[in-house]
Design a protein around this motif. Structure first.
Motif, PDB file in Angstrom:
ATOM      1  N   TYR A  71       0.810  -1.215   0.000  1.00 39.86           N
ATOM      2  CA  TYR A  71       0.000   0.000   0.000  1.00 39.86           C
ATOM      3  C   TYR A  71       0.847   1.270   0.000  1.00 39.86           C
ATOM      4  O   TYR A  71       0.400   2.317  -0.462  1.00 39.86           O
ATOM      5  CB  TYR A  71      -0.923   0.011   1.216  1.00 39.86           C
ATOM      6  CG  TYR A  71      -2.057  -0.980   1.118  1.00 39.86           C
ATOM      7  CD1 TYR A  71      -3.227  -0.659   0.422  1.00 39.86           C
ATOM      8  CD2 TYR A  71      -1.962  -2.236   1.701  1.00 39.86           C
ATOM      9  CE1 TYR A  71      -4.272  -1.563   0.328  1.00 39.86           C
ATOM     10  CE2 TYR A  71      -2.994  -3.155   1.611  1.00 39.86           C
ATOM     11  CZ  TYR A  71      -4.147  -2.807   0.918  1.00 39.86           C
ATOM     12  OH  TYR A  71      -5.174  -3.709   0.818  1.00 39.86           O
ATOM     13  N   ALA A  89      -4.085   1.832  -2.131  1.00 44.59           N
ATOM     14  CA  ALA A  89      -5.544   1.878  -2.001  1.00 44.59           C
ATOM     15  C   ALA A  89      -6.190   2.284  -3.316  1.00 44.59           C
ATOM     16  O   ALA A  89      -7.254   1.760  -3.685  1.00 44.59           O
ATOM     17  CB  ALA A  89      -5.931   2.856  -0.893  1.00 44.59           C
ATOM     18  N   GLU A  92      -5.939  -0.707  -5.568  1.00 44.30           N
ATOM     19  CA  GLU A  92      -6.901  -1.721  -5.128  1.00 44.30           C
ATOM     20  C   GLU A  92      -8.306  -1.368  -5.588  1.00 44.30           C
ATOM     21  O   GLU A  92      -9.074  -2.239  -6.027  1.00 44.30           O
ATOM     22  CB  GLU A  92      -6.847  -1.854  -3.611  1.00 44.30           C
ATOM     23  CG  GLU A  92      -7.776  -2.917  -3.052  1.00 44.30           C
ATOM     24  CD  GLU A  92      -7.624  -3.093  -1.568  1.00 44.30           C
ATOM     25  OE1 GLU A  92      -7.885  -4.193  -1.068  1.00 44.30           O
ATOM     26  OE2 GLU A  92      -7.236  -2.115  -0.889  1.00 44.30           O
ATOM     27  N   PRO A  98      -4.603  -4.975  -4.011  1.00 52.62           N
ATOM     28  CA  PRO A  98      -3.282  -4.364  -4.077  1.00 52.62           C
ATOM     29  C   PRO A  98      -2.284  -5.375  -4.640  1.00 52.62           C
ATOM     30  O   PRO A  98      -2.586  -6.574  -4.746  1.00 52.62           O
ATOM     31  CB  PRO A  98      -2.968  -4.054  -2.616  1.00 52.62           C
ATOM     32  CG  PRO A  98      -3.657  -5.149  -1.872  1.00 52.62           C
ATOM     33  CD  PRO A  98      -4.937  -5.422  -2.645  1.00 52.62           C
TER      34      PRO A  98
END
Length: 385
Positions: A71, A89, A92, A98
Motif C-alpha cells: 500500500y 488503495a 486496489e 493491491p
C-alpha cells in the motif's frame, strides 16, 4: 481428446498449469530435474493479473493469507528523495486488489499443497521429446520414459524443450544487468511496503513480507559472469551512502543467503509457443527482464489460459492454437515493455539522462502512472470448467 499431460519443470508456472489441468479433468505428471526441493529464491510481487490467475486455480485465498499487501512506498533517488509515491488503495480500488508481496518458497509450497504428492517426479531430467503414433508424445528422461497426449514445457529460461523445438533460435541473451537478492533474517521495522531506488546504472529495492522480514534486490550494470568474492561486502560498499533502510537491510542479511544471477531474456521473440502437442509456458516461452515484476504473473496467465482452452476446445491441437493466439501477443508485449522500463530506469547511467528521467517522473500525474500500471494488471482470466 486425450487427457494425460506431462509438465516439464516444477517451478511456479509448471505447478500452476498442473493444478489447472487437473481442475479440467486431466491426469498430470510434473517432471522436475532437481532432486531436493529447497525452494531457493527470494521474494516476489504478485499483481492483480497474477492473483486473479491464482483465484481461477483455487489457491488465491491461501496466497493472499500468506502475503502482504503493498500500500505504501514508491520510487526514490539514492539521496532519499521521492520520484513517485505508491498509493495501493487507489490501485486496489481500480483492479480489486493491491499488489501482494510473498516469499517465493511460500508460494511454491502453497502451489505444491494443491497437488497430490505422486504428481511430482523429482530428480528426473528430460533429455528428449518426440512425437509417436496417434499424436501422442514420448518424453525421455535419464531414468524413465513417459507418454502423454500433451507436453507442457515450463522448464525455465534455459529450457531444454525449447531448444529441441526451435534449434535455430538463439535462446536467451544477457540483458546487461546482474541481480543480487536475499531475504533478511530478523524482522525489519520498515516504513513502507515496497520501494525502488534508482541510481546511475544501479537499482535497489525491497518488499516487506507478512512475517516482518524483507526481501531486497540489487540490480547492477555489469559484464556477464561478474562475481564477487564477498557479495554482501561488495553491496555494502556500493550502497553505503544510499538512503535508509538500504544499509540496514544489508546488515540484516546473512552472507550465505545472498543469491546472484545474471539477468537473461528472450530478446528475439519465438514464432510460436506450440509445436504439435507441445506447449511452451512461462520463461521457456517469454523470459523477460524483471523491471515490471510480471514474469511470474505472465506464467500464471499462461497456465490458466492453457487449461481453459483444453477444457473448451474439441481437440488438443485446437486448444494449443487458441493458447498461442491468446498468449503470445500479450506476453511478448509485456516483455517489450519490461525491457523498455529497464532502459528508462535502472539501466540509465549518464547523469543527464538520469536527471531528465527523474524530472519527468516527478512531473507525471499520479493518474497517468496508475493507467500505465493497469495496462498490465487489468487481465481477466477465462473460466475453468
Amino acid at each position: 481428446m486425450g487427457n494425460v499431460a506431462v509438465v516439464v519443470g516444477g517451478g511456479i508456472g509448471g505447478l500452476a498449469v498442473a493444478i489447472g489441468l487437473r481442475r479440467v479433468g486431466w491426469e498430470v505428471r510434473v517432471v522436475e530435474r532437481t532432486s531436493v526441493l529447497d525452494d531457493a529464491g527470494a521474494g516476489i510481487s504478485l499483481a492483480a493479473n497474477g492473483l486473479r490467475a491464482l483465484d481461477a486455480l483455487g489457491v488465491g485465498e491461501a496466497v493472499r493469507e500468506a502475503a502482504r499487501g503493498q500500500y505504501t512506498g514508491g520510487t526514490r533517488t539514492p539521496e532519499g528523495g521521492w520520484l513517485t509515491r505508491m498509493d495501493g488503495a487507489v490501485l486496489e480500488k481500480a483492479v480489486g486488489t493491491p499488489i501482494m508481496g510473498i516469499a517465493r518458497s511460500t508460494l511454491h509450497r502453497l502451489l505444491r499443497a494443491s497437488l497430490p504428492g505422486e504428481v511430482l517426479l523429482i530428480g528426473s531430467e528430460v533429455e528428449s521429446v518426440q512425437r509417436i503414433d496417434h499424436g501422442r508424445v514420448r518424453v525421455g528422461c535419464a531414468d524413465r520414459v513417459l507418454e502423454a497426449d500433451l507436453v507442457v514445457a515450463a522448464d525455465g529460461i534455459g529450457s531444454t524443450v525449447r531448444g529441441l523445438l526451435f534449434p535455430t533460435h538463439p535462446g536467451p541473451a544477457y540483458s546487461g544487468s546482474t541481480v543480487l537478492r536475499a531475504i533478511t533474517e530478523p524482522a525489519m521495522d520498515l516504513r513502507s511496503d515496497f520501494e525502488l531506488t534508482w541510481g546511475r546504472g544501479a537499482e535497489f529495492g525491497h518488499i516487506a513480507l507478512r512475517d516482518g522480514r524483507a526481501e531486497w534486490h540489487a540490480v547492477l550494470n555489469l559484464p556477464a559472469g561478474t562475481r564477487f568474492p564477498d557479495p554482501l561486502a561488495e553491496l555494502r560498499r556500493r550502497f553505503r551512502d544510499w538512503h535508509d533502510p538500504i544499509p540496514a537491510l544489508l546488515d540484516a542479511t546473512r552472507p550465505n543467503a545472498v543469491l546472484h544471477h545474471d539477468v537473461h531474456e528472450l530478446s528475439r521473440p519465438l514464432p510460436s509457443y506450440t509445436l504439435g502437442r507441445i506447449a511452451l509456458l512461462g520463461d521457456a516461452a517469454h523470459a523477460m527482464t524483471p523491471h515490471l515484476g510480471q514474469g511470474a504473473c505472465q506464467a500464471l496467465e499462461d497456465a490458466v489460459t492453457l487449461a481453459s482452452a483444453l477444457a473448451t476446445e474439441p481437440t488438443v491441437e485446437a486448444a494449443l492454437a487458441r493458447y498461442d493466439v491468446e498468449r503470445r501477443p500479450r506476453s511478448q508485449a509485456v516483455a517489450r515493455a519490461a525491457r523498455q522500463a529497464g532502459r528508462m530506469g535502472q539501466r540509465l547511467s549518464h547523469p543527464l539522462a538520469v536527471a531528465l528521467r527523474n524530472t519527468a517522473m516527478r512531473l507525471t500525474p499520479p493518474g497517468a502512472a496508475t493507467r500505465m500500471i493497469l495496462r498490465h494488471h487489468a487481465w481477466v482470466p477465462p473460466q475453468l470448467n
